[in-house]
Structure formats: structure tokens, C-alpha cells
Motif scaffolding. Structure first.
Motif, PDB file in Angstrom:
ATOM      1  N   LEU A 411      16.119 -19.747  53.801  1.00  0.00           N
ATOM      2  CA  LEU A 411      16.713 -18.417  53.900  1.00  0.00           C
ATOM      3  C   LEU A 411      17.172 -18.054  55.311  1.00  0.00           C
ATOM      4  O   LEU A 411      18.095 -17.256  55.476  1.00  0.00           O
ATOM      5  N   GLU A 412      16.542 -18.632  56.345  1.00  0.00           N
ATOM      6  CA  GLU A 412      16.803 -18.163  57.697  1.00  0.00           C
ATOM      7  C   GLU A 412      17.438 -19.188  58.632  1.00  0.00           C
ATOM      8  O   GLU A 412      18.191 -18.802  59.530  1.00  0.00           O
ATOM      9  N   THR A 413      17.141 -20.471  58.465  1.00  0.00           N
ATOM     10  CA  THR A 413      17.594 -21.440  59.473  1.00  0.00           C
ATOM     11  C   THR A 413      18.405 -22.596  58.906  1.00  0.00           C
ATOM     12  O   THR A 413      18.850 -23.457  59.666  1.00  0.00           O
ATOM     13  N   ALA A 414      18.601 -22.650  57.590  1.00  0.00           N
ATOM     14  CA  ALA A 414      19.316 -23.777  56.980  1.00  0.00           C
ATOM     15  C   ALA A 414      20.745 -23.862  57.487  1.00  0.00           C
ATOM     16  O   ALA A 414      21.452 -22.858  57.579  1.00  0.00           O
ATOM     17  N   HIS A 415      21.174 -25.060  57.813  1.00  0.00           N
ATOM     18  CA  HIS A 415      22.514 -25.298  58.342  1.00  0.00           C
ATOM     19  C   HIS A 415      23.139 -26.446  57.558  1.00  0.00           C
ATOM     20  O   HIS A 415      22.638 -27.570  57.594  1.00  0.00           O
ATOM     21  N   ALA A 416      24.228 -26.163  56.837  1.00  0.00           N
ATOM     22  CA  ALA A 416      24.881 -27.192  56.034  1.00  0.00           C
ATOM     23  C   ALA A 416      25.560 -28.226  56.921  1.00  0.00           C
ATOM     24  O   ALA A 416      26.059 -27.900  58.000  1.00  0.00           O
ATOM     25  N   ARG A 417      25.585 -29.450  56.446  1.00  0.00           N
ATOM     26  CA  ARG A 417      26.332 -30.481  57.154  1.00  0.00           C
ATOM     27  C   ARG A 417      27.823 -30.141  57.098  1.00  0.00           C
ATOM     28  O   ARG A 417      28.275 -29.492  56.164  1.00  0.00           O
ATOM     29  N   PRO A 418      28.600 -30.545  58.100  1.00  0.00           N
ATOM     30  CA  PRO A 418      29.998 -30.084  58.191  1.00  0.00           C
ATOM     31  C   PRO A 418      30.839 -30.541  57.013  1.00  0.00           C
ATOM     32  O   PRO A 418      30.699 -31.666  56.527  1.00  0.00           O
ATOM     33  N   GLN A 419      31.706 -29.638  56.552  1.00  0.00           N
ATOM     34  CA  GLN A 419      32.624 -29.951  55.463  1.00  0.00           C
ATOM     35  C   GLN A 419      33.948 -30.439  56.042  1.00  0.00           C
ATOM     36  O   GLN A 419      34.720 -29.675  56.604  1.00  0.00           O
ATOM     37  N   THR A 420      34.193 -31.724  55.903  1.00  0.00           N
ATOM     38  CA  THR A 420      35.422 -32.358  56.351  1.00  0.00           C
ATOM     39  C   THR A 420      35.701 -33.544  55.446  1.00  0.00           C
ATOM     40  O   THR A 420      34.759 -34.243  55.032  1.00  0.00           O
ATOM     41  N   PRO A 421      36.964 -33.789  55.098  1.00  0.00           N
ATOM     42  CA  PRO A 421      37.254 -34.962  54.271  1.00  0.00           C
ATOM     43  C   PRO A 421      36.920 -36.269  54.981  1.00  0.00           C
ATOM     44  O   PRO A 421      36.820 -37.313  54.342  1.00  0.00           O
ATOM     45  N   ALA A 422      36.720 -36.196  56.286  1.00  0.00           N
ATOM     46  CA  ALA A 422      36.322 -37.378  57.056  1.00  0.00           C
ATOM     47  C   ALA A 422      34.808 -37.536  57.109  1.00  0.00           C
ATOM     48  O   ALA A 422      34.299 -38.362  57.875  1.00  0.00           O
ATOM     49  N   TYR A 423      34.086 -36.768  56.304  1.00  0.00           N
ATOM     50  CA  TYR A 423      32.627 -36.782  56.404  1.00  0.00           C
ATOM     51  C   TYR A 423      32.006 -38.162  56.235  1.00  0.00           C
ATOM     52  O   TYR A 423      31.060 -38.494  56.974  1.00  0.00           O
ATOM     53  N   PRO A 424      32.460 -39.005  55.297  1.00  0.00           N
ATOM     54  CA  PRO A 424      31.819 -40.323  55.170  1.00  0.00           C
ATOM     55  C   PRO A 424      31.808 -41.116  56.473  1.00  0.00           C
ATOM     56  O   PRO A 424      30.838 -41.812  56.763  1.00  0.00           O
ATOM     57  N   GLU A 455      37.950 -40.008  65.054  1.00  0.00           N
ATOM     58  CA  GLU A 455      39.298 -39.516  65.345  1.00  0.00           C
ATOM     59  C   GLU A 455      40.345 -40.297  64.566  1.00  0.00           C
ATOM     60  O   GLU A 455      41.327 -39.724  64.080  1.00  0.00           O
ATOM     61  N   ARG A 456      40.162 -41.607  64.423  1.00  0.00           N
ATOM     62  CA  ARG A 456      41.097 -42.400  63.613  1.00  0.00           C
ATOM     63  C   ARG A 456      41.091 -41.927  62.165  1.00  0.00           C
ATOM     64  O   ARG A 456      42.140 -41.823  61.520  1.00  0.00           O
ATOM     65  N   GLU A 457      39.886 -41.642  61.657  1.00  0.00           N
ATOM     66  CA  GLU A 457      39.783 -41.179  60.271  1.00  0.00           C
ATOM     67  C   GLU A 457      40.410 -39.796  60.113  1.00  0.00           C
ATOM     68  O   GLU A 457      41.114 -39.534  59.121  1.00  0.00           O
ATOM     69  N   LEU A 458      40.188 -38.918  61.056  1.00  0.00           N
ATOM     70  CA  LEU A 458      40.753 -37.572  60.966  1.00  0.00           C
ATOM     71  C   LEU A 458      42.271 -37.593  60.953  1.00  0.00           C
ATOM     72  O   LEU A 458      42.899 -36.752  60.296  1.00  0.00           O
ATOM     73  N   ARG A 459      42.868 -38.544  61.651  1.00  0.00           N
ATOM     74  CA  ARG A 459      44.347 -38.619  61.665  1.00  0.00           C
ATOM     75  C   ARG A 459      44.912 -38.884  60.277  1.00  0.00           C
ATOM     76  O   ARG A 459      46.072 -38.509  59.998  1.00  0.00           O
ATOM     77  N   ARG A 460      44.129 -39.498  59.414  1.00  0.00           N
ATOM     78  CA  ARG A 460      44.589 -39.752  58.041  1.00  0.00           C
ATOM     79  C   ARG A 460      44.891 -38.440  57.314  1.00  0.00           C
ATOM     80  O   ARG A 460      45.739 -38.396  56.421  1.00  0.00           O
ATOM     81  N   PHE A 461      44.168 -37.403  57.673  1.00  0.00           N
ATOM     82  CA  PHE A 461      44.290 -36.128  56.970  1.00  0.00           C
ATOM     83  C   PHE A 461      45.183 -35.138  57.721  1.00  0.00           C
ATOM     84  O   PHE A 461      45.305 -33.986  57.327  1.00  0.00           O
TER      85      PHE A 461
END
Length: 463
Positions: A411-424, A455-461
């Protein structure tokens, strides 16, 4: 139309993390003894396909007691991943109850056998190419952006009510959102408290914090771990035996976030200056120190904590099961922090595919599987924390120690992992850097190398 290379689901996502779950995926498997003892064996294969295809087991209409009459105006197909028997039985029971309660909708469910490798995403890719995706499918929370960017799942903003949005814990909405829209709803949450052996703490005269406000800082955490380390006992277990995969991101990410760092920019455009930021470097330098000081092992035994060979352990809810089975005197403490308390988050979720011809009815099913009754029942079956505040309020278990620690973190400190199509690629990059730090390698140099990959993976998107 997006390029076909972007349409295919990354092969690493189906094996993402049993760490957030205690089973085969990062979102919530059964916490039976077998899963607890084998936690981590099915970690991310870092994007490598094992070449095996999954088997499909049909349930619902064929052998689950509620049969379609042919008169239903809408029939939906739903895929769920294989889990422990008790958890799978719970899903089937809830789906049967949905079918009984809805005369005009019938859900056919298929259980996709998950071998811990790429089988689940292999099945999704095959169905995507063939154009026969189900209406609803289960997916691992950190990969929502990959599914959304690949046009596999659709936004549910038009269907969900404000009341529901307010009832879901913030981390689940954070996990399910991408590019300003909500795409999925979690079936359960997950968290990692700091477990401790009460008998050892009593012998050493150490008092464990029990609230977020009293959580240990890194310096306090390190000092206690050093004090608890002896010739025949480690001060801490980080479950490095789970392998270099999603576990290290799930467990290790909060070290960065609590140091006011991030793994990627808020808009998801770059990891340079984030994954290799001074805050991230400092965080992994702390991890490096834990290993250099000898308070944690690179090769812990499967039951190191439960057997009393480690005084503390950063582990998921499944550790409570194995500790209880080992008849040990254990407790939970909040996750240690540097600047601001943060804790792990994320688990299995549901999405409506873009090929569904009945998205409104599919949302009714998604809502049913994540409503208060479902999330309470799933929590009772798996031991995972629920996704709704109303469920926490209805479960007395979370009002008292040790489980109140996990509730407070969700309820107070949970932090989701980042949402990005490059997540894998991003998660593998962080896991590799975490492992390199544990091995004593140069943290900054390793992170700079991993940033080049991301960075190489992010360029795909961005084309």
C-alpha cells in the motif's frame, strides 16, 4: 501498421519471474512446498528460445462441469498459464462460477503448459501470426508494454470505473499502464520483505523493525548483516541460486529506486543517464559491498535461510511457506532503503486482445477474475497479497504481524518495474549488472556496457 518484428512477443517474457510469485512466472503461482523449494529454477532465459512448443489443455466446456448450451449470445476464449494444481483449480472454479452467473456469456478456458522457458510466448506468437488469439489472456505484469506496443492487447480505459481504479492498489495500475492508457489488471500482487530468524535475533540482542517508518537504512542493514555473519552462518540470503534473470531485477530494483534512481527515463526514450546514473552506480556498489564483506553467498543452498544458515533473507511470499514448513521461528521486516522506502511489486495480470470481437464482455470476465471475491480467494490459495484495498480490509491476516509488513509495503512503498516495450532487454541488462557487482566487477563500466544494449533495443521502437 507496426513492423512484424515488433509484433512478436519477446521470447524471454514467459519465464519472467517466479520470484514475484513462488512458481513459474512473475505474477503468482501457487505457494505449495514444491514451488517454494524450487523458486527461481524457471527464471528468465534472457531471451533465448528453447525451441519447445507448449501443450494446450482445454478446460471449461470439455470437462469442468459447466457446459455451453449453444444458446449463449457470446462465447469467449481465455488463456491462462499453467500454475500449481491448487491455484489452477481456483481459476477454473472462478471461471465456472462466471459462466453460471452469466446466461448470455460463456468462457472457454485453455491452460497453456508453461515449461519455464519460452513456451507461453511461443504459443502467443503462433496464435498472433495465425490470427487466432483468444479474447483474454494472462500475461506477466512487467511485460504489459511489450504486449501493448505489439498490438496484442487493447486499452481498457473505456470500461473500468473510477470506483474500481480507486480500489486497486497504485502499483497494479502503474504496472498495467503504458503510454498514458490502462491495458491490464493484476490478478494478485507480490512483495519482498526482509525475513529474519527470530531465534538468532534474540540470541544476538537485535530488535527488528516492524513498520515502514522504522525500516533500516542501508548502513544499518549492512551493520546488522555483518554482526550476524559467523564462520558457519551468513548474515543475509539474496537467493542468488535463482540465477541471472528476472529475480535480480524484481528483488534488486528497489535498491535503485530507494536511492532516487531509475532504470529508464520517465518517457521511456532512453536508459542512458538512468541505468548508468550515479544513483544506480551507488546502489550496485552497495550490492558489491555486501558480497565483498562476505555477508551473503553467491551460491546459497536451496534452504539456506530455513536451515538457519542465513540470519536474514530478502525473499517473496513463498519463503513464508517454506519457513513455516521448516517449523522455524521467523518474522518479516520492511525492505531496507537509502533515501526513500521502496519495495518490489508486480505479478500476473489479464489483458483483452485486439482480435477480440467482444471486448466489453471480455472486460466483464477480466473484472470478475480481479474483483474483491476473486482477489481474496486467490490470496488465500497462493499466499500472495491481494490487488485491492477492499480485499486487504476484509482479510484479518494482514492486520497483524508479520503479514502487516507486506500489506504496508504493497500500500505504501510498492514500485512497479518500468513499462517499456524494451523491458526484456532492460531487465536482462540490469540483472547482468547486478550479478557483475556481486562478482566484484567494475560497476560503472558494466552499466555503461549494458546501456549500449538497451539503447539499441529502444531504437527499434523509435523508428
Amino acid at each position: 501498421m507496426k513492423k512484424m518484428s515488433k509484433w512478436l512477443v519477446p521470447l524471454s517474457m514467459s519465464a519472467a519471474l517466479l520470484a514475484a510469485c513462488g512458481g513459474n512466472e512473475s505474477g503468482g503461482e501457487s505457494l505449495d512446498e514444491n514451488n517454494a523449494n524450487n523458486a527461481g529454477n524457471n527464471q528468465s532465459n534472457n531471451g533465448e528460445s528453447n525451441g519447445e512448443q507448449s501443450d494446450v489443455v482445454e478446460t471449461g466446456e470439455a470437462d469442468q462441469g459447466v457446459e455451453a448450451t449453444g444458446d449463449e449470445s457470446v462465447q469467449l476464449d481465455m488463456w491462462i498459464h499453467q500454475t500449481g494444481e491448487e491455484e489452477t483449480d481456483f481459476y477454473i472454479k472462478r471461471i465456472d462460477e462466471f459462466n453460471e452467473a452469466h446466461e448470455d456469456i460463456f468462457v472457454n478456458v485453455e491452460i497453456i503448459i508453461d515449461d519455464g522457458g519460452s513456451s507461453y510466448s511461443d504459443s502467443i506468437n503462433a496464435a498472433l501470426v495465425a490470427g487466432n488469439l483468444p479474447d483474454i489472456l494472462a500475461l506477466d505484469g512487467p511485460y504489459v508494454a511489450s504486449f501493448a506496443e505489439s498490438d496484442i492487447i487493447r486499452s481498457i480505459d473505456e470500461y473500468i470505473s473510477v470506483e474500481d481504479l480507486e480500489d486497486f492498489v497504485d502499483s497494479i495500475i502503474q504496472q498495467g499502464s503504458y503510454d498514458g492508457e490502462l491495458y491490464s489488471l493484476g490478478a494478485m500482487e507480490a512483495s519482498i520483505p526482509l525475513y529474519y530468524n527470530k531465534d538468532i535475533f534474540e540470541e544476538e540482542g537485535i530488535e527488528a523493525p516492524t513498520t515502514i517508518e522504522d525500516a533500516w537504512t542501508w548502513d544499518e542493514f549492512l551493520t546488522v548483516a555483518q554482526d550476524l555473519t559467523t564462520e558457519d552462518r551468513y548474515g543475509l540470503n539474496l537467493f542468488m541460486n535463482y540465477g541471472v534473470g528476472e529475480w535480480l531485477t524484481f528483488m534488486g530494483g528497489p535498491f535503485v529506486w530507494s536511492n532516487n534512481g531509475e532504470l529508464i527515463s520517465e518517457d521511456g526514450s532512453t536508459s542512458d543517464g538512468y541505468l548508468n546514473s550515479p544513483e544506480t552506480v551507488e546502489s550496485l556498489e552497495f550490492i558489491k559491498t555486501l558480497f565483498e564483506e562476505g555477508v551473503v553467498s553467491l551460491t546459497p543452498g536451496e534452504m539456506q535461510f530455513e536451515e538457519g544458515n542465513a540470519a536474514m533473507a530478502l525473499g517473496g511470499p513463498w519463503i513464508a511457506v517454506s519457513a513455516e514448513n521448516a517449523d522455524m521461528n521467523w518474522g518479516m521486516m520492511p525492505y531496507p532503503y537509502k533515501e526513500v522506502p521502496k519495495s518490489p511489486s508486480g505479478s500476473m495480470a489479464y489483458g483483452i486482445t485486439t482480435l477480440s470481437e467482444h471486448p466489453e464482455e471480455a472486460f466483464q470476465m477480466m473484472h470478475w477474475m480481479t474483483n474483491e471475491e476473486s482477489t481474496i480467494g486467490l490470496s488465500e490459495v497462493t499466499g500472495m497479497p491481494p490487488v485491492r484495498e477492499s480485499a486487504f480490509n476484509a482479510m484479518d491476516k494482514y492486520d497483524e504481524l508479520p503479514w502487516s509488513v507486506m500489506r504496508d509495503q504493497v500500500l505504501e512503498t510498492a514500485h512497479a518495474r518500468p513499462q517499456t516495450p524494451a523491458y526484456p532487454v532492460l531487465t536482462d541488462a540490469f540483472a547482468q549488472a547486478f550479478h557483475a557487482a556481486a562478482l566484484g566487477e567494475d560497476v560503472e563500466e558494466t552499466l555503461n556496457q549494458q546501456v549500449e544494449r538497451v539503447e539499441r533495443e529502444l531504437r527499434r521502437f523509435q523508428d
